[in-house]
Structure formats: structure tokens, C-alpha cells
Design a protein around this motif. Sequence first.
Motif, short mmCIF file in Angstrom:
data_model
loop_
_atom_site.label_atom_id
_atom_site.label_comp_id
_atom_site.label_asym_id
_atom_site.label_seq_id
_atom_site.Cartn_x
_atom_site.Cartn_y
_atom_site.Cartn_z
N LEU A 88 40.70 8.64 63.31
CA LEU A 88 39.54 8.87 62.45
C LEU A 88 38.62 7.64 62.48
O LEU A 88 39.11 6.50 62.48
CB LEU A 88 39.99 9.16 61.02
N SER A 146 45.51 6.81 61.09
CA SER A 146 44.88 8.11 60.88
C SER A 146 45.89 9.19 60.53
O SER A 146 45.62 10.08 59.71
CB SER A 146 44.10 8.50 62.14
N ILE A 182 46.65 9.45 56.88
CA ILE A 182 45.66 10.18 56.08
C ILE A 182 46.04 11.66 56.02
O ILE A 182 45.91 12.32 54.98
CB ILE A 182 44.25 10.01 56.68
N SER A 204 37.80 14.54 63.23
CA SER A 204 36.80 14.74 62.17
C SER A 204 37.44 14.47 60.81
O SER A 204 38.47 15.06 60.48
CB SER A 204 36.27 16.17 62.22
N TRP A 205 36.85 13.57 60.04
CA TRP A 205 37.39 13.28 58.71
C TRP A 205 37.48 14.56 57.87
O TRP A 205 38.54 14.83 57.30
CB TRP A 205 36.50 12.26 57.99
N SER A 206 36.40 15.31 57.80
CA SER A 206 36.42 16.52 56.97
C SER A 206 37.40 17.54 57.53
O SER A 206 38.15 18.19 56.78
CB SER A 206 35.02 17.12 56.88
#
Length: 394
Positions: free
Chosen positions: A237, A245, A248, A296-298
Motif C-alpha cells: 500500500l 501492508s 493492514i 489500493s487502500w480503499s
Amino acid sequence: MQTITRIASAGSAATAVAFGPARIGFGLFLPQFREAFSISTGTAGMISSLSFATFFLALGCSYKLIARAGPRVPIVVGMIAAALGLSAVAAAPNMIVLAVGICLASASAGFSWSPFNNAAQRVLYEGERPGALSVISSGTAIGVLLAGLLALSLAFFGYGWRIVWAVFAAAAVGAALANLTALSDTVEPAGDAPPRKWRELLTRSAIPLYLVAFSFGMTNGVYVTFVAARVTEQGGLDGLPSHASGAIVFAAYGAFGLLGLLTARVKSVIGLSWLLRALNIAAALSIAIIAWAPTSWSGVIISAGLQGIFVMMISAVLSLWSERLFPDLSSLSFTAALLITGAGNIAGPAIGGLAASTVGDVAMFLGAATLALATALVLKPGIIREKASTMTAA
């Protein structure tokens, strides 16, 4: 301390360890393990499947231990297994010791899943049980969330992954001691169910339950094993080290999983059939997003959130559904559903690892998403009945 508070607190600690680091720790730290031990995707799938196999075997052993020694024994045995397994991983000099530790730790979830229902039934009033069991089940989401946050802390404080696994092992020791004390009133054996009662679970109306349990086991087994590696290998990310990442993913997985506490309310509004369809569609979307948008974070947070909700809610649904089908055999039928889930857990990562090695990660994830979507489409309204009709003669 009141009995309900004592049991709920100790139970939440046990499930946090067993279904947090002991169950998802391998997938969470797979990027670090690959770097330290040169583990291929296929090998990772086999290790994960073996760990789920020990979970499967521990489920059966747990049932026997409850029958012969009461619920306290399998729970404490599970926490000891977790402590030993997590310690072995923390000190692992090679991949073999790592795999043994992962398998031993994973067994703790099998030992610890079903005994709390039995313990609550023994020592709590009927009105106290739902609240206590909700607190205990919430330990799963809390354990995954805390494991994810500890893994994330590696990127900011610079200590090694072995320190985190030593902390996990210490938590398992604490949970073992807490449950040894809290469940002192539940040491009487429950007695074995006769073979006839097991045969009563072979019914036509129970087939959808067993199919959903197996599908759940396969798809979630693939997700928790390979998701962190997928995100890391694609670059991670933006703004985070690649290894951080994956943390998360599991932090979001655990945080959104707390919405599983709303399962009973959602079911009362839309019904069990529609809830199951919605959960499997959510699982399909969750897995497909990781295939298509792993950086993609979202996308990653939505994927992890949907998967966390799916796991927590469907675990509760399996209990509700098995009780509805077999009101006189609720504990036994739930154990059967868990065993079938365990079988799916074993098959999923092994097949997924082989598929990834042959046709690639994207095809593997999309195959798992297709299975979840197919499960949703099979679950037509009205397929879930109040009481099963037997497939075999009485």
C-alpha cells in the motif's frame, strides 16, 4: 468476580489467542516467513493445509474431551498447544520447526471452539448465555485486530517478527491460566453421544448447511493464507513498507469483524436464507477485490472488512442454523458443521497453492470468489427448513 464475567472474560481471551495469532498468524506473517525460510507459494499452501488439518483433528479430540472430562480440559489443552506452537515459531531455526509450530498453534482453535457453549450451558442461567457467548465470540475479531496491529508495529519500531510471536506465546500462557481458574465449575464429563445420534445428522435438509460450511472453509482458508502475500508481492500500500501492508489487511479484518455481534439482529430483519446469500456474495467480492486491486487502500480495506464480517457472521449463522435443524442435537450438529468447515480449510489452501503455482495468483483468487458466488446462488429462499427430514431410515 461474578461467574458470567469470569467465564466471558476468560473465554474472550482464549478465542482471541486461538483465532487470532494461532489461526491467522501464518498468513499474516507469510511475507516475513518467505524471506526468512525461502517458502514457495505451493509450500505455503501445504503448511497452511496441514495446520488446518490439526485444527480438524483437534475438533474431534475436543468433543471427546468434553464428553470424558468436561469443557475446561480441552480449552486449557488448546491454550497450552497455542503457547508451545507460538513459542516454536518464535524460535524456529528452519522451515520444518516453523511448520510444526504453526500446526501445533492452529490446533488450539479446534480445542477451544465448541467447549464454551457447553460451559455456558452448565453454569450460566439461560438469560445470561447469549450475552456471555457474544463476548466470547468477539474475542476472535479482537485477536485478529491486535495481531494485525502488532504486525504493523514492526514497520515503525524496528524489532523482529520473532519478538511478536514471543508476545503471542505469552498471551497464550495467560489465557491458559485464566481459563484454568474461570472454568473450575465445569469439570464434570458430559458423556459421549451414541452412534445413533450422529446418524440422525444425515438428512436431506442438512445438505445445504454442510455445503455452506465446506465452501466457507475453502474460501476463507485461501484468503487468510495468501492475502498478505498477495498485497506484499504487488508492492504493498502506498506510504507503507510492503511487509506492513499485510498487517493492514488483518487489522481491518478484525475491526470490521466486530460487526458480527449484530448477526442475530440482521437475521431477524432479513431472515436466515437472505443473510447467508448476502454473506457469500460479500465473500466473493472480498476475494475478487484482492485479485484485481491488491495495492489500493480503499480496495484492501473493503476486501478485508467484507471478509471479517463474512467470517464472524457466518460462524454465528452455522450455530443458529444447526440449532434450527436439530433443536435436540444442537451441540452435536454444530460440531458436525465445524468438522466440515475444517475439511474445507484443509482443501482450500492446498488446492489454492497448487493453482497459484500453475495458473497464477489472480486465477486462484478468482476461483475462490467463484465458489463463494456459486454458494450464494444455490441458496434459494426457502432452502433452509426448520427441521430436517432424514435421508436414511430410522
